[in-house]
Design an enzyme around this catalytic site. Structure first.
Site, PDB file in Angstrom:
ATOM      1  N   HIS A 365       4.462 -22.234  46.904  1.00 38.32           N
ATOM      2  CA  HIS A 365       5.527 -22.119  45.926  1.00 38.32           C
ATOM      3  C   HIS A 365       5.609 -20.897  45.292  1.00 38.32           C
ATOM      4  CE1 HIS A 365       7.515 -25.934  45.302  1.00 38.32           C
ATOM      5  NE2 HIS A 365       6.302 -26.428  45.762  1.00 38.32           N
ATOM      6  N   LYS A 548      15.244 -20.823  31.792  1.00 32.67           N
ATOM      7  CA  LYS A 548      13.588 -20.712  32.732  1.00 32.67           C
ATOM      8  C   LYS A 548      12.783 -20.563  31.807  1.00 32.67           C
ATOM      9  CE  LYS A 548      15.882 -17.763  35.374  1.00 32.67           C
ATOM     10  NZ  LYS A 548      16.036 -18.443  36.333  1.00 32.67           N
ATOM     11  N   ARG A 549      11.657 -20.626  32.727  1.00 32.40           N
ATOM     12  CA  ARG A 549      10.145 -20.327  31.971  1.00 32.40           C
ATOM     13  C   ARG A 549      10.246 -18.740  31.539  1.00 32.40           C
ATOM     14  NH1 ARG A 549       5.855 -24.123  31.796  1.00 32.40           N
ATOM     15  NH2 ARG A 549       4.767 -22.218  30.981  1.00 32.40           N
ATOM     16  N   LYS A 554      10.341 -12.842  35.957  1.00 31.92           N
ATOM     17  CA  LYS A 554      11.961 -13.407  35.672  1.00 31.92           C
ATOM     18  C   LYS A 554      12.751 -12.429  34.788  1.00 31.92           C
ATOM     19  CE  LYS A 554      10.568 -18.265  36.177  1.00 31.92           C
ATOM     20  NZ  LYS A 554      11.449 -18.902  36.977  1.00 31.92           N
ATOM     21  N   THR A 656      15.642 -22.949  41.232  1.00 26.52           N
ATOM     22  CA  THR A 656      16.562 -24.108  41.501  1.00 26.52           C
ATOM     23  C   THR A 656      17.564 -24.194  40.184  1.00 26.52           C
ATOM     24  OG1 THR A 656      14.740 -25.431  40.328  1.00 26.52           O
ATOM     25  CG2 THR A 656      14.955 -25.458  42.699  1.00 26.52           C
ATOM     26  N   LYS A 660      21.620 -25.267  40.287  1.00 29.44           N
ATOM     27  CA  LYS A 660      22.159 -26.421  39.025  1.00 29.44           C
ATOM     28  C   LYS A 660      23.504 -25.404  38.638  1.00 29.44           C
ATOM     29  CE  LYS A 660      17.492 -27.623  38.031  1.00 29.44           C
ATOM     30  NZ  LYS A 660      16.551 -27.333  37.050  1.00 29.44           N
TER      31      LYS A 660
HETATM   32  C1  LIG Z   1      15.700 -26.466  37.088  1.00 29.55           C
HETATM   33  C2  LIG Z   1      14.597 -26.278  35.671  1.00 29.55           C
HETATM   34  C3  LIG Z   1      13.690 -25.389  35.832  1.00 29.55           C
HETATM   35  C4  LIG Z   1      13.520 -24.192  37.045  1.00 29.55           C
HETATM   36  O1  LIG Z   1      14.454 -23.123  36.655  1.00 29.55           O
HETATM   37  P1  LIG Z   1      14.225 -21.911  37.390  1.00 29.55           P
HETATM   38  O2  LIG Z   1      15.449 -21.178  36.825  1.00 29.55           O
HETATM   39  O3  LIG Z   1      14.298 -22.137  38.999  1.00 29.55           O
HETATM   40  O4  LIG Z   1      13.095 -21.065  37.141  1.00 29.55           O
HETATM   41  C5  LIG Z   1      12.608 -25.464  34.853  1.00 29.55           C
HETATM   42  N1  LIG Z   1      12.699 -26.124  33.978  1.00 29.55           N
HETATM   43  C6  LIG Z   1      13.605 -27.125  33.862  1.00 29.55           C
HETATM   44  C7  LIG Z   1      13.714 -28.127  32.749  1.00 29.55           C
HETATM   45  C8  LIG Z   1      14.616 -27.307  34.899  1.00 29.55           C
HETATM   46  O5  LIG Z   1      15.568 -28.315  34.782  1.00 29.55           O
END
Ligand SMILES: *Cc1c(COP(=O)(O)O)cnc(C)c1O
Length: 812
Positions: A365, A548-549, A554, A656, A660
């Site tokens: 990952h 995101k984190r 990032k 991911t 979304k």
């Molecule tokens: C989808 C999701 C992530 C991953 O987000 P990235 O933008 O791909 O880092 C992290 N936390 C939550 C709560 C999510 O739903």
């Protein structure tokens, strides 16, 4: 004669009246209360149990059908599951939503009020844990016999509170009120050893006896994982650590030494106490390694137990079992299976190794070197002495294989060894995972390619066929059907039926509607209504989200430099025709990751500054809702216009969140990183805002002696933004962030600044033309079908697991 023949379960209610009777029965007999005195929590618990009963009945049929067919099972091992709230999902998957709404109304409650009591089990950090949740959903949806194994942490990912001081962390005692979705199964307890020593077995060179110094119990409970549009209900099994009965010291307790009396029990139970809120660096050290072995040991014994219910001998074990390792956290499963087979079941080493290699597959990952897990040899030696011996033997035989292929290439042996020698002897978990598995996959095209070319290049040269790509995906149920009901209804209307929810490629049918002005207007009106619901800012402003984190790779800091530049531009020319923007950040930083927490604090400071500025605030607003989790994501994503996916190219494995957001009609501004590349290829270059260096250019810039100052000196606006930070008007924290960017800028933020700003100008140009923007938005949704986790699971099933569906018969 089977005495049980003809004994069957009473049918569950199918009408509103019957459902209500079932609900009342749960309220009276399980909750022990009455309609008159039921609190909202009583009603919630009784409702959850009633919905759960519908799934439990399907679960019983699933287990019967799956065991009868004796298939190859998929076992998904993951240290994290970021499941999201359960009630709404389970209402949808059991088809009881309308019945439930009516029944709770009769009790005097609204379904929404009860949904507010449904706490999300925060058993994951971010993307990796959420992927696990999407994959188990899609495994059930695809009727694939599977069990997800994990740890039932008492405390999940911390609850975040944002103030002007930045991030504060509070414990997340998610099951404080209990968890109605869970079935305890204390009879399936397993004993897990730690520490101790090994003893030789006379007459055997490979077998040993491990005498552990500590034994802890793992007690499982399971949660139901229903498939959508099918009968299958799989489970995830979560392990809790329990002290053995002998660990309570009654004599000390009697002597008044209360703390000492429970000391041993506390130590044992600490293993499943907390989820480490960091997915990229190693903290908590020994306890974390203990957690990993705890998960692996309990799960493997359970897998072996399940195998032996139906099969004899070991010849067919790998034909009936595939174990997917979600990153390296569960990699000790490889030496543990060897230990079980060789030491406990007396299988010859060669046969055991053949079985082990054919049983496991590994998903990587990351590309960040610091996120590649290694453990000190001395820690292994102390905690898992037998496993270290097995790893040494695996490594010796492996290096022999390498030596045979590349004679005399000592440098290669040193690079590939499972044991790192300098500066300290450590076990390289990723190497162990590659050596001990049949397939290794990355999670997006670019990621898989870079794994083969960089991090794991030596292994790809040795075993090219082992390396594969399986691009991540997200559950269309949770991330559009449930999260965005308005848009889902419009899509269903536009496509004529709702089969797209289980067959996401059907969204392509929306393409022709992108040119239909009245459809576009309704699409746009829905986006607006979702923004009104979110209530983060002016619903007519461009809602620009980065959720995101927090991590430097990032590049939230790049977004922040954009905000500062907009702020300065507006101040300099308040009368110009500015595009109003609401910039929304959400996300957590690991508590010990100070640089990331600085960025959060700086965002909070700047947000307050803008809010207080009457010149700028009509055009620019920065909001930072606390505690980003799945529930919050489900609220923000449907309201997003612009999706920020601006990591430095070559650093994000897949992402991911990007999927979304595109699925919900947000247009992406992004780099050529992770799955952004595949999103752009599908939605079309005209419907994606691309900027920045690509992965190869970025790598070359670093090698060629990248100098952030060079960009600072040549770009007046960048210099102004940085100087503002350095001046201290945003406090010490602004200075620290600026120093880090000007000093080293690990992730080339300044190199991509100008390209990013120019690209944002293109964004604004498109935004000013609502018909054009809405068309882009529709086309993003229309071409996101590929990013369904149903497709991801189909890829794993066909190429890595080689498993087929086992359909579950309907109730007669
Ligand atoms: C989808 C999701 C992530 C991953 O987000 P990235 O933008 O791909 O880092 C992290 N936390 C939550 C709560 C999510 O739903």
């Amino acid at each position: 004669m089977d005495l049980r023949q003809g004994i069957g379960l009473r049918k569950l209610g199918k009408t509103a009246d019957e459902f209500q009777q079932d609900l009342l029965s749960n309220l009276y007999y399980r909750r022990g209360t009455t309609v008159e005195s039921a609190s909202a929590r009583d009603a919630y618990e009784a409702l959850a149990q009633t919905v759960r009963d519908h799934l439990a009945e399907r679960r019983a049929r699933t287990a019967a059908a799956q065991f009868a067919s004796n298939p190859r099972w998929v076992y998904y091992l993951s240290a994290e599951y970021l499941l999201g709230a359960q009630l709404e999902q389970n209402l949808l998957y059991s088809g009881t939503g309308d019945l439930a709404a009516e029944a709770v109304k009769a009790l005097g409650f609204g379904l929404e009020d009860l949904e507010d009591l449904d706490v999300e089990p925060g058993l994951g950090n971010g993307g990796l844990g959420r992927l696990a949740a999407c994959l188990v959903d899609s495994l059930a949806t695809r009727d694939i016999p599977a069990v997800g194994y994990g740890i039932r942490y008492d405390l999940g990912i911390f609850r975040q509170v944002i103030t002007e001081e930045g991030q504060a962390e509070l414990p997340d005692d998610w099951a404080f009120h209990g968890n109605p979705w869970e079935f305890p199964a204390p009879d399936d307890r397993q004993a897990v050893g730690f520490y101790g020593h090994t003893e030789p077995i006379p007459g055997s060179t490979t077998r040993k006896v491990w005498v552990p110094g500590e034994v802890v119990l793992g007690e499982p409970s399971h949660m139901l994982v229903p498939g959508f549009g099918t009968e299958t209900v799989n489970i995830i099994r979560l392990w809790s650590a329990k002290a053995s009965e002998a660990s309570f010291d009654l004599s000390r307790f009697s002597a008044g030494q209360y703390a000492e009396a429970v000391q041993e029990a506390v130590r044992a139970e600490n293993i499943s106490k907390v989820l480490y809120p960091d997915d990229s660096t190693e903290l908590g050290r020994e306890l974390r390694l203990k957690q990993q072995y705890f998960l692996v040991s309990c799960s493997l014994r359970d897998i072996v137990r399940r195998f032996r219910l139906r099969n004899e001998g070991w010849d067919t074990f790998a034909d009936k079992t595939v174990i997917q390792l979600n990153d390296t956290h569960p990699t000790i499963a490889i030496p543990e299976l060897m230990r079980l087979l060789v030491d406990e079941y007396e299988v010859e080493w060669e046969q055991a190794w053949e079985i082990t290699r054919r049983t496991f597959a590994y998903t990587c990952h990351t590309l960040l070197p610091e996120a590649l897990e290694t453990w000190p040899v001395r820690m292994f030696e102390k905690l898992l002495p037998r496993h270290l011996e097995i790893i040494y033997l695996i490594n010796m035989l492996f290096l022999r294989e390498v030596e045979a292929r590349f004679p005399g290439d000592h440098d290669r042996l040193r690079r590939m060894s499972i044991i790192q020698e300098d500066p300290e002897r450590r076990v390289r978990m990723a190497h162990l995972a590659v050596v001990g598995t049949e397939a290794v996959n990355g999670v997006a095209e670019l990621h898989s390619k870079l794994l083969r070319e960089t991090v794991l290049d030596d292994f790809a040269a040795l075993w090219p066929a082992k390396f594969q790509n399986v691009t991540n995906g997200v559950s269309p149920r949770r991330f559009i059907k449930i999260a965005n009901p308005r848009l889902s209804d419009l899509i269903t209307e536009g496509l004529g039926d709702d089969s797209w929810v289980g067959d996401l490629e059907r969204l392509a049918g929306l393409e022709r509607l992108a040119d239909d002005a009245s459809f576009r207007e309704r699409w746009q009106a829905i986006k607006r209504a979702n923004k009104v619901d979110l209530a983060a800012g002016d619903p007519d402003s461009l809602t620009d989200v980065m959720i995101k984190r927090f991590h430097e790779y990032k590049r939230q800091q790049l977004k922040l430099l954009h905000v500062i530049t907009l702020y300065q531009r507006i101040r300099q020319n308040p009368a110009a025709d500015w595009v109003p923007r609401t910039v929304l950040f959400a996300g957590k930083a690991a508590p010990a990751y100070h640089a990331a927490k600085d960025i959060i604090r700086l965002i909070a400071t700047i947000a307050a500054r803008i809010e207080a500025d009457p010149v700028v605030s009509p055009y620019l607003k920065v909001v930072f809702p606390s505690n980003y989790n799945v529930t919050l994501a489900e609220r923000i994503i449907p309201a997003a216009d612009l999706s920020e996916q601006i990591s430095l190219a070559g650093k994000e494995a897949s992402g991911t969140g990007n999927m979304k957001l595109a699925l919900n009609g947000a247009v992406t501004i992004g780099t050529l990183d992770g799955a952004n590349i595949e999103i752009r290829a599908r939605v079309g270059e005209d419907n994606f805002f691309l900027f920045g260096l690509d992965a190869y250019e970025a790598a070359r810039a670093r090698i060629n002696g990248y100098q952030p100052r060079h960009f600072y000196e040549r770009d007046e606006e960048l210099r102004a933004a940085m100087d503002t930070l350095t001046s201290g008007v945003f406090g010490e924290v602004g200075r620290r962030v600026a120093d880090s960017l000007l000093g080293w800028d690990e992730y080339l933020t300044l190199a991509d600044f100008r390209s990013y700003l120019e690209c944002q100008e293109q964004v604004e140009k498109s935004w000013r033309d609502p018909a054009r923007w809405t068309r882009m938005s529709i086309l993003n949704t229309a071409h996101s079908g590929f990013f369904s986790s149903d497709r991801t699971v189909a890829d794993y099933a066909a190429r890595i697991w080689r498993v087929a569906p086992v359909p579950v018969p309907r109730e007669d």
